[in-house]
Design a protein around this motif. Sequence first.
Motif, mmCIF file in Angstrom:
data_model
loop_
_atom_site.group_PDB
_atom_site.id
_atom_site.type_symbol
_atom_site.label_atom_id
_atom_site.label_comp_id
_atom_site.label_asym_id
_atom_site.label_seq_id
_atom_site.Cartn_x
_atom_site.Cartn_y
_atom_site.Cartn_z
ATOM 1 N N ASN A 20 36.783 44.720 27.939
ATOM 2 C CA ASN A 20 36.464 44.885 26.530
ATOM 3 C C ASN A 20 37.694 44.648 25.661
ATOM 4 O OD1 ASN A 20 33.809 45.536 27.083
ATOM 5 N ND2 ASN A 20 34.191 47.736 27.183
ATOM 6 N N GLN A 21 38.872 45.009 26.175
ATOM 7 C CA GLN A 21 40.101 44.833 25.402
ATOM 8 C C GLN A 21 40.533 43.363 25.355
ATOM 9 O OE1 GLN A 21 42.403 47.583 27.750
ATOM 10 N NE2 GLN A 21 42.337 49.159 26.176
ATOM 11 N N VAL A 22 40.459 42.670 26.475
ATOM 12 C CA VAL A 22 40.956 41.301 26.564
ATOM 13 C C VAL A 22 39.864 40.271 26.316
ATOM 14 C CG1 VAL A 22 42.132 39.642 28.069
ATOM 15 C CG2 VAL A 22 42.765 42.054 28.148
ATOM 16 N N GLN A 23 38.623 40.605 26.675
ATOM 17 C CA GLN A 23 37.474 39.723 26.454
ATOM 18 C C GLN A 23 37.544 38.424 27.254
ATOM 19 O OE1 GLN A 23 34.625 40.333 24.649
ATOM 20 N NE2 GLN A 23 35.390 42.421 24.457
ATOM 21 N N MET A 24 38.236 38.450 28.391
ATOM 22 C CA MET A 24 38.297 37.286 29.270
ATOM 23 C C MET A 24 38.282 37.761 30.714
ATOM 24 S SD MET A 24 41.043 34.642 27.530
ATOM 25 C CE MET A 24 42.273 35.905 27.191
ATOM 26 N N PRO A 25 37.577 37.041 31.604
ATOM 27 C CA PRO A 25 37.570 37.432 33.021
ATOM 28 C C PRO A 25 38.936 37.244 33.650
ATOM 29 C CG PRO A 25 36.507 35.307 32.736
ATOM 30 C CD PRO A 25 36.756 35.837 31.361
ATOM 31 N N ASP A 26 39.225 38.053 34.662
ATOM 32 C CA ASP A 26 40.493 37.993 35.374
ATOM 33 C C ASP A 26 40.269 37.389 36.754
ATOM 34 O OD1 ASP A 26 42.985 38.406 36.470
ATOM 35 O OD2 ASP A 26 42.664 40.536 36.865
ATOM 36 N N PHE A 27 40.956 36.278 37.038
ATOM 37 C CA PHE A 27 40.814 35.605 38.326
ATOM 38 C C PHE A 27 41.903 36.020 39.315
ATOM 39 C CE2 PHE A 27 38.194 33.045 35.622
ATOM 40 C CZ PHE A 27 37.171 32.592 36.452
ATOM 41 N N ALA A 28 42.795 36.916 38.900
ATOM 42 C CA ALA A 28 43.868 37.365 39.787
ATOM 43 C C ALA A 28 43.613 38.801 40.242
ATOM 44 C CB ALA A 28 45.221 37.249 39.098
ATOM 45 N N ARG A 29 42.375 39.096 40.616
ATOM 46 C CA ARG A 29 42.017 40.428 41.091
ATOM 47 C C ARG A 29 41.874 40.414 42.605
ATOM 48 N NH1 ARG A 29 37.061 41.637 39.904
ATOM 49 N NH2 ARG A 29 37.320 43.871 40.260
ATOM 50 N N LYS A 30 42.464 41.393 43.245
ATOM 51 C CA LYS A 30 42.364 41.495 44.697
ATOM 52 C C LYS A 30 40.914 41.646 45.128
ATOM 53 C CE LYS A 30 44.211 44.106 48.614
ATOM 54 N NZ LYS A 30 45.115 45.229 49.015
ATOM 55 N N ALA A 31 40.143 42.401 44.345
ATOM 56 C CA ALA A 31 38.734 42.634 44.676
ATOM 57 C C ALA A 31 37.923 41.346 44.637
ATOM 58 C CB ALA A 31 38.132 43.661 43.716
ATOM 59 N N SER A 32 38.408 40.341 43.905
ATOM 60 C CA SER A 32 37.699 39.064 43.804
ATOM 61 C C SER A 32 38.201 38.040 44.820
ATOM 62 C CB SER A 32 37.838 38.490 42.391
ATOM 63 O OG SER A 32 37.256 39.363 41.442
ATOM 64 N N GLY A 33 39.257 38.400 45.566
ATOM 65 C CA GLY A 33 39.756 37.489 46.588
ATOM 66 C C GLY A 33 41.140 36.924 46.343
ATOM 67 N N ALA A 34 41.788 37.304 45.250
ATOM 68 C CA ALA A 34 43.148 36.833 44.992
ATOM 69 C C ALA A 34 44.110 37.485 45.986
ATOM 70 C CB ALA A 34 43.572 37.161 43.564
ATOM 71 N N THR A 35 45.130 36.739 46.410
ATOM 72 C CA THR A 35 46.100 37.242 47.375
ATOM 73 C C THR A 35 47.516 36.829 46.982
ATOM 74 O OG1 THR A 35 45.830 35.272 48.772
ATOM 75 C CG2 THR A 35 44.461 37.192 49.305
#
Length: 211
Positions: A20-35
């Motif tokens: 809600n604060q940034v209003q953009m998805p994060d692709f650097a999340r460990k939960a999403s598969g980023a390493t």
Amino acid sequence: MTGRDAQKLIDEALEKLEHNQVQMPDFARKASGATIVHSKTSASFRNTKGILYWAGLPLLHSMKSPEVLLEPANQPGNCWSFAGSQGHVFIKLPKAIFPRAVTLEHISVRVSPGENISSAPKDFAVYGMKAENEEQGLFLGEFTYMAAEHPFETFQLKNERSDSIQYVKLEVLSNWGHPEYTCVYRLRVHSDAVPTEEDSAWHSAGNNRVH
């Protein structure tokens, strides 16, 4: 409810708040598969001067893995630190993206021990790569993080050619004056994902439907 269940609920609430604060998805999340690519990342700082405490909690009493950059938890001391004022971290994203922006985070000066955040990054650069073995990569910009004014700050990247990448390198060039180490709490990478062949096929099929 177990402690793990409670932490999961807290993490989910934090993620919703951050979105809600940034209003953009994060692709650097460990939960999403980023390493983290550890072989291309600076060594973690090891505290050899005893345990530091804040509000009864130990800070920097052991090395933190750079994996903490990919998680939403943001408590004092839960950061990745490296020796000195210059270092870098190399991140593999879960999928190829068109990079648009990054968000850098640190704890607020109000909750920092002694209200001191001199270990926060100051000047930094961002690079994008298509493959892990690329030496230079695509320069995406150099910025100054005003940590005392913004616990988290979003920076628009320079990607005029609209190249897709799957690796991101954060290169910290200086901090706000700490003589021993620099602490990075979180890095978020924002973008539109590159359409896959399945996405293109689905979109094409949709356009061919009779309405």
